[in-house]
Design a protein around this motif. Structure first.
Motif, short mmCIF file in Angstrom:
data_model
loop_
_atom_site.label_atom_id
_atom_site.label_comp_id
_atom_site.label_asym_id
_atom_site.label_seq_id
_atom_site.Cartn_x
_atom_site.Cartn_y
_atom_site.Cartn_z
N PRO A 24 36.21 33.41 40.53
CA PRO A 24 36.93 34.26 41.48
C PRO A 24 36.92 33.70 42.90
CG PRO A 24 35.56 35.60 40.04
CD PRO A 24 35.22 34.17 39.75
N GLU A 25 35.84 33.02 43.27
CA GLU A 25 35.74 32.46 44.61
C GLU A 25 36.84 31.43 44.88
OE1 GLU A 25 31.65 33.74 43.26
OE2 GLU A 25 33.32 32.59 42.40
N TYR B 87 39.97 33.28 45.82
CA TYR B 87 39.81 33.72 47.21
C TYR B 87 40.08 32.56 48.16
CZ TYR B 87 37.36 34.82 51.55
OH TYR B 87 37.04 34.98 52.87
N GLU C 244 40.64 43.44 40.57
CA GLU C 244 39.55 42.74 41.24
C GLU C 244 40.07 41.46 41.89
OE1 GLU C 244 38.12 45.62 38.54
OE2 GLU C 244 39.36 43.86 38.07
N LEU D 181 40.62 40.53 45.89
CA LEU D 181 40.04 39.30 46.43
C LEU D 181 41.10 38.47 47.15
CD1 LEU D 181 37.14 38.18 46.23
CD2 LEU D 181 37.90 36.80 44.29
N TYR D 182 42.30 38.41 46.55
CA TYR D 182 43.36 37.61 47.15
C TYR D 182 43.88 38.26 48.43
CZ TYR D 182 46.99 34.11 47.45
OH TYR D 182 47.76 33.07 47.90
N LYS E 254 42.25 40.11 50.51
CA LYS E 254 41.24 39.87 51.55
C LYS E 254 41.36 38.45 52.10
CE LYS E 254 36.20 40.21 52.26
NZ LYS E 254 35.90 38.81 52.65
#
Length: 372
Positions: free
Chosen positions: A132-133, A136, A282, A286-287, A289
């Motif tokens: 996920p990072e 982001y 989720e 994340l995207y 943000k």
């Protein structure tokens, strides 16, 4: 396009300003459009240097010179901004290697266009969200791309593919493809055709806002998939936006939306089991943000408000394009199996339907991060 020949590759290599002895030339990447090669040169005692060589797809990019003029202008501007910010322009933007005649491209004996870039070392791109990072980081990078180019005069750029994200024009092309039914495929995909026609209003949303002057024209990337970000191998930070062929005047919401379409999906773009396909809230959060952090206030409140619609419009449009190509005989997107474009279309439509179910959640997430 015809398959690229060894003779063409050798001719192109001979006509760029390369230094050293060629050690290796191999196909590289997973792009659908251009033919890409990674070249490794031995530079005496300095070791090896790698460069990217690409044959541009002249069937899709009707004026390769205009494509390269856009890329030259945007990368030169990015280079200045990156230097102003104390960054490293050798790694944070594409660097063009000129042909021997000084141009940003080479035309081979078949009339086909080639270009070359320095290879960005110690970084890689990812076709799927593995962490996920990384998603982001790609959001921050694409947001930063918007921020750095916020003052670039978008109207001076060429429209390298006419009406590329003119969703209404895409809808009309789809309608014509259905009516022509050139390959006799329409009757077997009536459910998918109805899905597009039932949402015709989606094709008009942004056009109406533009006509009313409510959203600005910006420099946009127009292909904001995760694999168009180079991520540093050590820091895992997104460092460079690549594949600038479709950089042209556009809408910030479309760039955001294409990322969500591709990266927030829980399945591959061509997944055949639609039960695996959904839009991860989720990953969406994340995207949002990361993108708004990267933009750093360069978007208007109206643009921020419309980001969820960007995700829906782009997913709808892309599914429509895949289905149009399927109806017309698969001449635009490369396919690797029978019905490949139909599978791609179905995943997009499943995502649109899932977004519709989660619409209130998406809008709430935007409200939560809208002040970044």
């Amino acid at each position: 396009m015809e398959r690229v020949s060894e003779l063409q590759i050798r001719e192109a290599i001979a006509n760029f300003n390369y230094t050293g002895r060629l050690k290796e030339c191999r196909p590289f990447g997973s792009g659908h459009i251009n033919d890409t090669f990674l070249l490794t040169f031995e530079i005496g005692d300095m070791g090896d240097m790698r460069v990217i060589l690409q044959r541009m797809n002249g069937e899709i990019f009707k004026d390769p010179v205009e494509v390269m003029e856009n890329i030259v202008g945007v990368t030169a501007y990015l280079r200045e901004r990156i230097l102003e910010n104390g960054g490293d322009p050798e790694r944070e933007t594409l660097n063009i290697i000129p042909a021997k005649d000084g141009k940003a491209y080479f035309v081979d004996s078949k009339g086909e266009y080639w270009r070359s870039y320095k290879f960005i070392t110690d970084a890689r791109s990812y076709d799927r969200v593995e962490r996920p990072e990384d998603f982001y980081e790609s959001a921050v990078a694409f947001g930063n791309f918007q921020r750095l180019l916020a003052d670039y005069p978008a109207g001076t750029l060429h429209e390298t593919i006419k009406g590329f994200h003119d969703t209404r024009a895409r809808f009309e092309a789809f309608r014509q493809a259905v009516e022509r039914d050139a390959c006799g495929r329409a009757s077997s995909v009536q459910k998918e055709i109805d899905f597009v026609f039932d949402r015709e209003d989606v094709a008009d949303v942004f056009g109406e806002f533009q006509r009313n002057g409510e959203i600005p024209l910006r420099v946009t990337h127009n292909d904001t998939k995760l694999n168009n970000i180079m991520i540093d191998n050590t820091t895992r930070k997104g460092i460079c936006v690549i594949d600038l062929d479709t950089v042209m005047p556009g809408l910030a919401m479309n760039d955001f939306g294409d990322s969500i379409r591709f990266g927030a999906s829980t399945a591959a773009e061509d997944e055949m089991d639609l039960s695996k396909v959904s839009c991860s809230m989720e990953l969406f959060e994340l995207y949002v943000k990361g993108f708004l952090e990267g933009c750093a206030g360069s978007l208007t409140p109206k643009e921020v408000e419309l980001l969820p619609m960007g995700a829906k419009v782009m997913t709808y449009e892309c599914g429509m394009r895949f289905l149009t190509d399927y109806l017309e005989g698969d001449h635009y997107f490369k396919i690797h199996r029978e019905g490949h474009n139909l599978d791609r279309a179905r995943t997009q439509f499943k995502l649109v339907a899932d977004m519709e179910k989660k619409w209130d959640t998406m809008k709430e997430i935007i409200r939560r991060y809208g002040s970044l």
